[in-house]
Design a protein around this motif. Structure first.
Motif, mmCIF file in Angstrom:
data_model
loop_
_atom_site.group_PDB
_atom_site.id
_atom_site.type_symbol
_atom_site.label_atom_id
_atom_site.label_comp_id
_atom_site.label_asym_id
_atom_site.label_seq_id
_atom_site.Cartn_x
_atom_site.Cartn_y
_atom_site.Cartn_z
ATOM 1 N N UNK A 201 79.350 -54.796 31.124
ATOM 2 C CA UNK A 201 80.345 -55.311 30.386
ATOM 3 C C UNK A 201 80.157 -55.194 29.188
ATOM 4 N N UNK A 202 78.874 -55.144 28.384
ATOM 5 C CA UNK A 202 78.909 -55.298 26.869
ATOM 6 C C UNK A 202 77.741 -53.983 25.835
ATOM 7 N N UNK A 203 77.419 -53.319 27.281
ATOM 8 C CA UNK A 203 77.113 -52.100 27.040
ATOM 9 C C UNK A 203 77.856 -50.831 27.563
ATOM 10 N N UNK A 204 77.126 -49.848 26.827
ATOM 11 C CA UNK A 204 77.409 -48.135 27.874
ATOM 12 C C UNK A 204 76.743 -47.564 27.217
ATOM 13 N N UNK A 205 76.864 -46.926 28.438
ATOM 14 C CA UNK A 205 75.928 -45.124 28.233
ATOM 15 C C UNK A 205 76.892 -44.545 27.077
ATOM 16 N N UNK A 206 76.542 -42.813 27.418
ATOM 17 C CA UNK A 206 77.357 -41.719 27.271
ATOM 18 C C UNK A 206 78.453 -41.612 27.724
ATOM 19 N N UNK A 207 78.695 -41.650 29.064
ATOM 20 C CA UNK A 207 79.614 -41.939 29.996
ATOM 21 C C UNK A 207 79.743 -42.038 30.909
ATOM 22 N N UNK A 208 80.461 -42.265 31.535
ATOM 23 C CA UNK A 208 80.714 -42.828 32.904
ATOM 24 C C UNK A 208 81.513 -42.529 34.438
ATOM 25 N N UNK A 209 81.272 -43.075 34.725
ATOM 26 C CA UNK A 209 81.602 -42.417 36.127
ATOM 27 C C UNK A 209 82.990 -43.188 36.335
ATOM 28 N N UNK A 210 84.430 -42.953 37.114
ATOM 29 C CA UNK A 210 85.432 -42.848 37.523
ATOM 30 C C UNK A 210 85.431 -43.775 38.805
ATOM 31 N N UNK A 211 86.940 -43.747 39.347
ATOM 32 C CA UNK A 211 86.643 -43.876 40.491
ATOM 33 C C UNK A 211 86.267 -43.471 42.047
ATOM 34 N N UNK A 212 86.545 -41.828 41.520
ATOM 35 C CA UNK A 212 86.363 -41.086 41.790
ATOM 36 C C UNK A 212 85.066 -40.223 41.637
#
Length: 512
Positions: free
Chosen positions: A65-76
């Motif tokens: 909730x504080x940091x971010x990666x370059x990309x993320x995965x969605x619910x699928x």
């Protein structure tokens, strides 16, 4: 006194909201007095704040909730943008280029640049960091930053799963200036939807919205998180509307939520797996037939039914539905005590042996029950198992050192099998000292799966991996379960996902 009253609440009795709030340590405010703040509870607090080092689920759920990666995965389980707007592999698969979101900013107001990305991955790759996901990125030969918004990863070989690996919070982008200052883990400056305003370990966290978040406006102005180790107390707080949203780990509590008309239970199968980890570097687990005997002596379905009320399913190593092997095709997944006794005798342990098994209190909450069922089952082949339950931070320290005979664990799943397991089951894996087992076949299959681009061929490769590792029995995979969250019915927008991520709290709203 608190425990006694909590039991009464669970059986249907009520207390005035202010009295309950005082007992549970939650601010005594009328329901919806501040509709812009989500009041949340969970039972396990973070064990640390360095996103590159943390392995405990409780830490990762906070840090995402504080940091971010370059990309993320969605619910699928599909790759979607985070800090990066776009990405592209070269034709030979040995170059991966990212274009960063020009609106991405850290919570100190500084823009996220390619220099921060480069510094973050160099920190992850530095052995001195002891980064949890280091093994996922060993194909990175060099990193170029042609401009402030462009990052080019040059790879030593094609690496199919590296993009999925970059979606993990263990690959979060942190400020290069904070790396240079040595303050990662003591300060929390990310680019995610919330800022950590306050952390009282094992008590509470206060998050406030990051108004500069490139992902847009958050649905609430902040999240106040109470750490309540007793999940029955969390349910009581939900019942009296002192809490809007809660993460639940204990199926015994989660299955009570649907009985409450005012509450909603979110339940989704997850990729994480419950496992009995053996330590093949310690006698007599050094003997293959002893490990196999343990596998044959365990009734996985009974462990699931007893510890988790049957809330899940027996699993092999791969929990990704499209790649999972039918457990009936894996070594000794049908309990065979006589075969187990025969294997023990063939290795000179007909009379059994004594060993200990470690588990963490609260993560998972089923750990003690799992250990007790396994203790009873292994006693039938002469294995005398001493159960040692530990506080989570003590357990994590022992686990990372491989300081155990056996360990009850709940390990995270990943959308790609190489990303999920290379840190344990490759020769260069940074958690090899936790696994304490590797052979040429395992390492070779992992490397083949890493470079193979054809989905059908990858399924065959990782099917062979599953069959080999379950026959070698360094670990005894048990079952997968569910991710549970509970909420008041005026909470909208939360999307449960198979990874167990709580990231969609960024868009949760409170309706009047």
């Amino acid at each position: 006194m608190v425990q006694h009253l909590t039991k009464k609440l669970l059986s249907g009795m009520t207390l005035p909201g202010i009295a309950l709030a005082a007992m549970l340590g939650i601010a005594a405010v009328p329901a919806q007095a501040n509709a812009a703040t989500l009041r949340m509870a969970w039972s396990q607090d973070a064990t640390g704040l360095d996103p590159h080092k943390q392995t405990a689920f409780s830490s990762l759920r906070l840090l995402e909730l504080i940091y971010e990666p370059l990309v993320r995965l969605d619910a699928n389980l599909q790759i979607t943008p985070a800090i990066a707007d776009s990405w592209q592999f070269s034709a030979d698969g040995k170059e991966l280029t990212f274009k960063l979101n020009p609106k991405a900013k850290f919570q100190n107001g500084a823009a996220v640049t390619s220099a921060d990305v480069k510094a973050s991955f160099e920190r992850i790759l530095d052995e001195k960091t002891s980064a949890a996901a280091r093994a996922n990125f060993l194909s990175i030969a060099s990193i170029d930053t042609p401009d402030s918004a462009t990052v080019v990863f040059h790879l030593s070989q094609p690496d199919v799963p590296i993009l999925t690996a970059m979606s993990d919070i263990n690959a979060a982008i942190v400020p290069a200036s904070e790396i240079a200052a040595g303050s990662i883990g003591t300060t929390t400056i990310g680019s995610g939807p919330f800022k950590l305003e306050k952390w009282d370990p094992n008590s509470k966290e206060v998050l406030v919205a990051n108004k500069d978040w490139a992902g847009g406006a958050t649905g609430v102005d902040g999240i106040d998180i109470s750490v309540l180790p007793d999940e029955t107390a969390i349910l009581a707080a939900l019942r009296t509307k002192q809490v809007d949203f809660a993460l639940l780990n204990d199926p015994l509590v989660a299955t009570l939520v649907p009985k409450e008309a005012s509450l909603q239970l979110n339940r989704v199968p997850v990729l994480a797996y419950h496992v009995l980890q053996l330590n093949p570097s310690r006698k007599p687990m050094t003997e293959l037939k002893v490990r196999q005997a343990i596998s044959c002596a365990i009734d996985r379905q009974e462990v699931l039914d007893t510890a988790s009320l049957g809330e899940g399913k027996v699993t092999g190593p791969l929990t990704i539905p499209a790649l999972a092997t039918d457990p009936n095709q894996l070594f000794c997944y049908t309990r065979d005590v006589e075969k187990a006794k025969k294997l023990m005798a063939e290795t000179g342990y007909a009379d059994g042996f004594s060993a200990s098994v470690i588990g963490a209190t609260g993560e998972p909450p089923t750990a003690a029950a799992e250990a007790q069922v396994i203790q009873s089952q292994l006693a039938e082949i002469g294995v005398k198992l001493d159960i040692k339950m530990m506080e989570l931070n003590v357990y994590v320290d022992a686990w990372l050192k491989g300081d155990f005979d056996m360990a009850i664990a709940l390990n995270g799943g990943r959308a790609d099998p190489y990303t999920m397991y290379n840190r344990y089951w490759t020769k260069a894996g940074n958690l090899q000292k936790v696994a304490n087992y590797i052979d040429d076949t395992l390492d070779g299959l992992m490397q083949k799966g890493r470079t193979e681009t054809d989905p059908a061929a990858r399924k065959v490769i990782f099917g062979d991996f599953e069959k080999h590792i379950t026959e070698m029995s360094p670990w005894i995979w048990l079952y997968t379960s569910y991710s549970y969250t509970a909420q008041q019915k005026n909470v909208g927008g939360f999307v449960p996902v198979p990874t167990g991520s709580l990231f969609s709290l960024a868009k949760v709203t409170l309706q009047q």
